[in-house]
Design a protein around this motif. Structure first.
Motif, PDB file in Angstrom:
ATOM      1  N   UNK A   3       0.867  -1.172   0.000  1.00 63.80           N
ATOM      2  CA  UNK A   3       0.000   0.000   0.000  1.00 63.80           C
ATOM      3  C   UNK A   3       0.904   1.223   0.000  1.00 63.80           C
ATOM      4  N   UNK A   8      -1.122   6.152   1.973  1.00 65.32           N
ATOM      5  CA  UNK A   8      -1.795   5.391   3.047  1.00 65.32           C
ATOM      6  C   UNK A   8      -1.901   6.147   4.373  1.00 65.32           C
ATOM      7  N   UNK A   9      -0.980   7.043   4.640  1.00 65.47           N
ATOM      8  CA  UNK A   9      -1.052   7.802   5.912  1.00 65.47           C
ATOM      9  C   UNK A   9      -2.416   8.488   5.985  1.00 65.47           C
ATOM     10  N   UNK A  10      -3.133   8.318   7.091  1.00 62.77           N
ATOM     11  CA  UNK A  10      -4.540   8.750   7.177  1.00 62.77           C
ATOM     12  C   UNK A  10      -4.839  10.157   6.670  1.00 62.77           C
ATOM     13  N   UNK A  13      -4.364  10.220   2.971  1.00 58.52           N
ATOM     14  CA  UNK A  13      -5.418   9.433   2.311  1.00 58.52           C
ATOM     15  C   UNK A  13      -6.680  10.295   2.179  1.00 58.52           C
ATOM     16  N   UNK A  14      -6.975  11.076   3.235  1.00 63.27           N
ATOM     17  CA  UNK A  14      -8.156  11.950   3.161  1.00 63.27           C
ATOM     18  C   UNK A  14      -7.955  13.020   2.100  1.00 63.27           C
ATOM     19  N   UNK A  17      -8.081  11.362  -1.474  1.00 62.92           N
ATOM     20  CA  UNK A  17      -9.449  10.912  -1.777  1.00 62.92           C
ATOM     21  C   UNK A  17     -10.321  12.115  -2.115  1.00 62.92           C
ATOM     22  N   UNK A  87      -3.594   2.291  -5.680  1.00 64.46           N
ATOM     23  CA  UNK A  87      -3.664   2.090  -4.219  1.00 64.46           C
ATOM     24  C   UNK A  87      -5.071   1.636  -3.820  1.00 64.46           C
TER      25      UNK A  87
END
Lengths: 97, 97
Positions: A3, A8-10, A13-14, A17, A87
């Motif tokens: 990943x 991937x780090x929160x 990722x936000x 996205x 991802x």
């Protein structure tokens, strides 16, 4: 199955996205303050994570002036969108979706 | 919307996802070597991440002897399974699934 740790780090990722869903066309861009508000992040936190994404070539930022006020724009690069989609399918596969 | 960092770390996400799908009943457990083989991890890496999951109460390990050989078993706790399902729906929601 790795990943992408840049995505991937929160917080990142936000960010990615949100950019992927809100900036549909390749040239779409969003102002830093608007992105900060949408994601409810501090300016410092957003700056830190955008720098990491920009370093990886996943986002691009540009500075212009609105009157005498500097405005930073953020864009998801083609590479960033492709990395996010790779991802995303790896993650959905891992989750059995 | 926070993604549980205990689960979100890539290796731990793989461990918990694997346990959730392969250990269906609450009492199901898997041996450490089998888990290590399934996930293609080093013993050290698996030990490190299982310790973190156990500290959070998400997995439980037990040691027995098979003949004179010690065998470690790994189980997903009720709390771990619930935490994973909460995490999973938050993540799927973030990904727009």
């Amino acid at each position: 199955m790795d990943l992408d740790p840049v995505i991937h780090a929160p917080v990142r990722l936000r960010i990615v996205t949100h950019l992927d869903t809100s900036l549909v066309d390749p040239d779409d861009e969003v102002t830093f303050p608007r992105l900060q508000r949408d994601l409810e992040l501090t300016a410092g936190n957003l700056t830190t994570h955008l720098a990491k994404l920009e370093q990886a070539g996943y986002v691009a930022t540009s500075k212009t002036f609105s009157g005498r006020k500097p405005v930073t724009y953020v864009r998801l690069t083609h590479e960033g969108r492709a990395a996010f989609h790779t991802y995303r399918s790896a993650l959905l596969k891992l989750l059995g979706e």
